[in-house]
Design an enzyme around this catalytic site. Sequence first.
Site, PDB file in Angstrom:
ATOM      1  CB  VAL A 299      -0.944   0.000   1.227  1.00  0.00           C
ATOM      2  CG1 VAL A 299      -1.796   1.258   1.235  1.00  0.00           C
ATOM      3  CG2 VAL A 299      -1.829  -1.221   1.196  1.00  0.00           C
ATOM      4  CB  ALA A 300       3.926   2.105   1.951  1.00  0.00           C
ATOM      5  CD  GLU A 304      -2.246   4.397  -2.252  1.00  0.00           C
ATOM      6  OE1 GLU A 304      -1.519   5.314  -1.838  1.00  0.00           O
ATOM      7  OE2 GLU A 304      -2.029   3.202  -2.006  1.00  0.00           O
ATOM      8  CG  ASP A 346       0.305  33.986 -39.419  1.00  0.00           C
ATOM      9  OD1 ASP A 346       1.222  33.370 -39.963  1.00  0.00           O
ATOM     10  OD2 ASP A 346      -0.878  33.611 -39.394  1.00  0.00           O
ATOM     11  CG  ASP A 661      -4.891  33.638 -40.577  1.00  0.00           C
ATOM     12  OD1 ASP A 661      -4.357  33.012 -41.511  1.00  0.00           O
ATOM     13  OD2 ASP A 661      -4.754  34.860 -40.410  1.00  0.00           O
ATOM     14  CG  ASP A 665      -2.219  29.133 -42.470  1.00  0.00           C
ATOM     15  OD1 ASP A 665      -1.304  29.078 -43.305  1.00  0.00           O
ATOM     16  OD2 ASP A 665      -2.749  30.185 -42.103  1.00  0.00           O
ATOM     17  CD  GLU A 730       3.929   6.609   3.111  1.00  0.00           C
ATOM     18  OE1 GLU A 730       3.442   5.633   2.498  1.00  0.00           O
ATOM     19  OE2 GLU A 730       3.495   7.765   2.987  1.00  0.00           O
ATOM     20  CG  ASN A 756       0.382   6.993   0.486  1.00  0.00           C
ATOM     21  OD1 ASN A 756       1.231   7.511   1.233  1.00  0.00           O
ATOM     22  ND2 ASN A 756       0.548   5.815  -0.074  1.00  0.00           N
TER      23      ASN A 756
HETATM   24  P1  ATP Z   1       0.732  37.683 -42.260  1.00  0.00           P
HETATM   25  O1  ATP Z   1       1.448  36.425 -42.317  1.00  0.00           O
HETATM   26  O2  ATP Z   1       1.582  38.820 -41.908  1.00  0.00           O
HETATM   27  O3  ATP Z   1      -0.529  37.602 -41.454  1.00  0.00           O
HETATM   28  P2  ATP Z   1      -0.408  37.012 -44.561  1.00  0.00           P
HETATM   29  O4  ATP Z   1       0.376  35.775 -44.721  1.00  0.00           O
HETATM   30  O5  ATP Z   1      -1.815  36.917 -44.110  1.00  0.00           O
HETATM   31  O6  ATP Z   1       0.312  38.034 -43.681  1.00  0.00           O
HETATM   32  P3  ATP Z   1      -1.383  37.602 -46.994  1.00  0.00           P
HETATM   33  O7  ATP Z   1      -2.706  37.957 -46.462  1.00  0.00           O
HETATM   34  O8  ATP Z   1      -1.162  36.301 -47.656  1.00  0.00           O
HETATM   35  O9  ATP Z   1      -0.327  37.765 -45.897  1.00  0.00           O
HETATM   36  O10 ATP Z   1      -0.956  38.781 -47.921  1.00  0.00           O
HETATM   37  C1  ATP Z   1       0.165  38.714 -48.756  1.00  0.00           C
HETATM   38  C2  ATP Z   1       0.140  39.897 -49.703  1.00  0.00           C
HETATM   39  O11 ATP Z   1      -1.033  39.815 -50.493  1.00  0.00           O
HETATM   40  C3  ATP Z   1       0.075  41.231 -48.992  1.00  0.00           C
HETATM   41  O12 ATP Z   1       1.362  41.760 -48.800  1.00  0.00           O
HETATM   42  C4  ATP Z   1      -0.701  42.090 -49.941  1.00  0.00           C
HETATM   43  O13 ATP Z   1       0.169  42.689 -50.884  1.00  0.00           O
HETATM   44  C5  ATP Z   1      -1.587  41.104 -50.671  1.00  0.00           C
HETATM   45  N1  ATP Z   1      -2.939  41.088 -50.129  1.00  0.00           N
HETATM   46  C6  ATP Z   1      -3.309  40.858 -48.867  1.00  0.00           C
HETATM   47  N2  ATP Z   1      -4.631  40.886 -48.728  1.00  0.00           N
HETATM   48  C7  ATP Z   1      -5.128  41.163 -49.937  1.00  0.00           C
HETATM   49  C8  ATP Z   1      -6.457  41.318 -50.459  1.00  0.00           C
HETATM   50  N3  ATP Z   1      -7.521  41.203 -49.718  1.00  0.00           N
HETATM   51  N4  ATP Z   1      -6.582  41.608 -51.778  1.00  0.00           N
HETATM   52  C9  ATP Z   1      -5.499  41.700 -52.550  1.00  0.00           C
HETATM   53  N5  ATP Z   1      -4.259  41.558 -52.143  1.00  0.00           N
HETATM   54  C10 ATP Z   1      -4.055  41.309 -50.836  1.00  0.00           C
END
Ligand code: ATP
Length: 935
Positions: A299-300, A304, A346, A661, A665, A730, A756
């Site tokens: 037990v020791a 537990e 990012d 995002d 990704d 123990e 324990n």
């Molecule tokens: P981060 O990594 O800094 O968040 P990101 O990876 O989201 O940036 P993107 O959004 O892929 O970067 O943008 C890359 C490039 O595309 C920008 O530098 C800009 O020139 C162009 N871009 C971004 N958003 C738009 C959009 N809505 N319409 C047209 N071109 C864009």
Amino acid sequence: MATAPDSPFPDWHSFPILVTLDRLESKPEGLDPVQVQERLAHYGRNELQEMHQRSRWQILWDQFKNIMLLLLIAVAVISAITDLIQSLQEQRFIFPKDTVAILSIVILNGLLGYVQESKAEQALAALKKMSSSRVRVLRAGQVQEVNAPELVPGDVVLVEAGNRLPADGRWLVTANLQVREAALTGEALPVTKQADVVLPADTELGDRVNLGFMGTEVIQGRGTLVVTQTGMSTQLGKIAAAIQAVEVEPTPLQRRMDQLGKVLVVGALILVALVIVGGTLYQPSMFGALVQVSLSMAVAVVPEGLPAVVTITLALGTRRMMQRRALIRRLPAVETLGSVTVVCSDKTGTLTQNKMVAQAVGLPEIGLIQVTGTGYQPQGEFLQGDHPFAPQSHPDLMGFLLTGLLCNDAIWQQDQGEWVILGDPTEGALLPLAAKAGLTAGGQTLERVAEFPFSSERKRMSVVVSTDDQAVYSLLRGDFLLLCKGSPELTLECCDQVQRQGQVQDLTPAQRQEILEQNNTLASQGLRVLGLAYRALDALPPQPSAAGLEQGLIWLGLVGMLDAARPEAKLAVARCHMAGIRVVMITGDHQLTACTIAKDLGILRPGDEILTGRELEQLDPAELAARVGRVAVYARVSPEHKLHIVQALQKTSQVVSMTGDGVNDAPALKQADIGVAMGITGTDVSKEASDMILLDDNFATIVAAVEEGRVVYGNIRRFIRYILGSNIGEVLTIAAAPLIGLGGTPLSPLQILWMNLATDGIPALALAIEPGRAVVMHQPPKDPKESIFARGLGAYMVRVGIVLALVTIALMVWAYQYTNNTEIPGLDPRRWQTMVFTTLCISQMGHALAVRSDSRLLIELNPGSNPWIWWAVGLMTLAQVLIIYVPALRAFFNVFYLPPGELLICMAFSTLVFVWVELEKLVIRRLWPGRETEG
Ligand code: ATP
């Protein structure tokens, strides 16, 4: 009331859009609030019922599969048999107290485990709900964000790449829309959706291109959908696929704890066998006493209370992280966070605020023009040098601004008097910019007829609008206009002409060079730069494609927008460096933009390198792995590059946290040791692939979570050394008793269980919430493969176990002789056992106080920083005293009354362990001055 879920018209794909809206009693601008409330009451929430959850019985049963509990059950049975044999021999009933106590503990432990696990499951389910997606809906003509469960049939939902469809519906608008329906049909290839078709009623599910289904993922494009079915009435609800099944995964530490449990149980069995067999061979008459000793030892040896404390600590850790805005999706992440060596982040929105404000425009003829104004306010001026610049008198500029206004999906509106942007802030910034020149979206009559949405791979976006007059602002000419914006270099590559003073000219290499220099000027000020271009079309091709149309463009100009760094990010980066963690910026932006911001934040330091996506593509995996340790900024990268970066870092034995995002990704987030998704801007797909979600999208939150991870791990190690040190003490004490010739065992199984679980378990819980000290972020990350006993923990346990045993044995020898002294009248010869029991328990109280810090003395700590430990120690000491002085408890625990003088002697012996641990710290400080560590 609408006819939706239980409607007699389930074949929504066979109706034109207008008929569908009519049947649903909805409109293109959405439902009104009263309709929403009525429908919510009628159809219920848009949720799937949870499937595949373990039943309550299953959870309870699983508790008893634990090997340590099985050992205890075995001890209970053997104990019952020995009591029975003794009853038969002595011809009187002996109540099997130990058996009853052990079984109660087993049941209690099982129930506790059950409560904890079901709590954990509920908490995970709640976390899942919290991370459930927000949906953009049109209601009464206004775009709103609501939680997916609040959708009702008839709602008009706006979706884009990265969204998971929140309900079933009929498409009203589709723009290049591709949806992956694997969740429903098993088909991995995306389906192109089309709003404007009407299909035969018998069309297969997978071919119903005008419908969207809950749970499927938008891979590309944009669309508007009117909800036809919600919740369990959806296709997914019908097949009851449990996409929401909650997974309760053990963490590596919990797995290791299970293994440790097994090792201890096997060790205990070997020890028991050795004691019984060896002892009986040596002295056969001792068999009965030896069985008693072995049962106590078994037990020791088993800690537990340990598994419960580990689980509770991890759960509390997730709660503290939540308070710091980090939502943990997988429990193992809590632990891994403490070992992170590289944080890849990012830029936009995580290190910066993602509040884009256009600050400068660069036109071919005119050069750079500054734009004034703050935030998203429409007030501001155009300045050339120090002189005001009237935009209306410059058609090139007006055409440029109009392009930014129309090639745009963001919404700019006033919310309670404040101007806000809904949608992509990069696009949003162009709306107040145009408004500063008097251009607004409402004033335009140009209709969008095609679009190629933005993607991180193409880094641009285009729309095609039809123009009823031949020239817009007397410069953009054509029946149809393709308007394009994107990364300047890539957009410029699609251009072969340029607009200057209202004239279209061929683009010369010198002009190209000039544009790139303008771009560099803006980027090196840390601005995010977009290039704008257009092209006139006489007709729209039957199947327009981005590749076909985004060529032969006419260059219009550049816009540079400021996205200020988050003020807290700089400090967070510095804390990472102090904690031995590298910070890497990964961005789609231009290298000069990235470089300026990275320098400002302290990410890019002398000697660090910058790598662009194009350069990265030239490297093979081995070359990348060789360079990855020096690169602090990756610029102009696409999401798939992130996966290569994570893999290369992992090849060099780094523990990587990666943010993301977008849909694309997801693979990098899955591959990373800690995949981090964005709570506000993140797509559903990225959230589902992540281990942790940042509720505020903020880089500083990652660092806060890492710090909590380190604190949690440190606390787990703290109570492990505390609990296991006690177990060793123990076992050694029990084993020593017969060896030095004292008859029987000093401690009964019941007393050991009490120690324990209560006298060790309760202070251990208080140690689990020991607050973090600044020093946790001053030491390097721990090796993820290190054993829990590494860095001296195992040696400490054994050392303190031996000290505890020596102190107790010394007391035991004295107490045995004293209580067996026949010359003193009235002494119970078994009272020494009570003294041993008391000394062990109270020693542990002192140990709990000393173990609070690895290198600081108790008197150097703020006494108020962990009030729980004082409560725990105070209560458990009181409980121990009550056991001795309350007759009923005395009888239950089978202990004897101790005169206060003897209690004081036990207490005096007990302080020795505390003194030892504190002295150890002083010696270590002497030997290694300045070395302060925790955890
Ligand atoms: P981060 O990594 O800094 O968040 P990101 O990876 O989201 O940036 P993107 O959004 O892929 O970067 O943008 C890359 C490039 O595309 C920008 O530098 C800009 O020139 C162009 N871009 C971004 N958003 C738009 C959009 N809505 N319409 C047209 N071109 C864009």
